[in-house]
Design a protein around this motif. Sequence first.
Motif, PDB file in Angstrom:
ATOM      1  N   ASP A  97     -14.616 -10.530 -36.049  1.00  0.00           N
ATOM      2  CA  ASP A  97     -15.352 -11.653 -35.467  1.00  0.00           C
ATOM      3  C   ASP A  97     -15.941 -11.210 -34.130  1.00  0.00           C
ATOM      4  OD1 ASP A  97     -16.275 -14.043 -34.409  1.00  0.00           O
ATOM      5  OD2 ASP A  97     -14.313 -15.035 -34.413  1.00  0.00           O
ATOM      6  N   GLU A  98     -17.234 -11.008 -34.113  1.00  0.00           N
ATOM      7  CA  GLU A  98     -17.908 -10.542 -32.891  1.00  0.00           C
ATOM      8  C   GLU A  98     -17.722 -11.512 -31.727  1.00  0.00           C
ATOM      9  OE1 GLU A  98     -19.218  -7.547 -32.386  1.00  0.00           O
ATOM     10  OE2 GLU A  98     -18.816  -6.952 -34.447  1.00  0.00           O
ATOM     11  N   SER A  99     -17.545 -12.806 -32.023  1.00  0.00           N
ATOM     12  CA  SER A  99     -17.367 -13.778 -30.933  1.00  0.00           C
ATOM     13  C   SER A  99     -15.999 -13.645 -30.270  1.00  0.00           C
ATOM     14  CB  SER A  99     -17.581 -15.213 -31.441  1.00  0.00           C
ATOM     15  OG  SER A  99     -16.527 -15.603 -32.296  1.00  0.00           O
ATOM     16  N   ILE A 116     -15.175 -10.367 -25.879  1.00  0.00           N
ATOM     17  CA  ILE A 116     -15.784 -11.050 -24.731  1.00  0.00           C
ATOM     18  C   ILE A 116     -15.611 -10.247 -23.445  1.00  0.00           C
ATOM     19  CG2 ILE A 116     -15.516 -13.354 -25.722  1.00  0.00           C
ATOM     20  CD1 ILE A 116     -13.061 -13.744 -23.972  1.00  0.00           C
TER      21      ILE A 116
END
Length: 188
Positions: free
Chosen positions: A74-76, A79
């Motif tokens: 999950d790229e999100s 962070i």
Amino acid sequence: MNIAENKMVTLSYVLRADSVNGEIIEQTTNDSPLRFVFGLGQMLPAFESNLSGLKQGDDFEMTLSAREAYGELDESAIIDLDKEVFFIDGQFDEERFMPGTQVPMQTNTGQRLNGIVIEVTETSVKMDFNHPLAGTDLHFTGKVIEVRDATEEELTPMGCGCGCGSDCGSDHDCSSESGHCGSGGCGC
């Protein structure tokens, strides 16, 4: 006795990334096996599903897709955090927060997460909060060493159902469908 709900299961296995020829991620032995109570939500549901009905002495082999295991990457969940978040007594410890280091953290709502430092810049720290095996298919080969009835003590989960030993806070419902605290486990 067959593997079924509330049975104590003891396994030895080799876990490889992606396929039977993939890199070894983890290996257990007869001397140091995996033990768990089947059906309490301690293991991946697809893993348990593939073991259901097996008995002592049975060999097994299975591949779990990334989606069935720890999910797709999950790229999100990658962070950049302000470097000041990591200051201790007004200082940033370069050795403690090197790329590749796993750092236990907590959200502003109290959820515990483990993140891996990817990069450190002058002003920020890039963290990956995906599970370390996210995006990886898992291939297991192994043997069922023992199947027996679980004791009353073994049937009482440690804290919530994720097996981390935490009580996850008093406002969590440990009886959710997934068998984990609320949805998604404790974040241990």
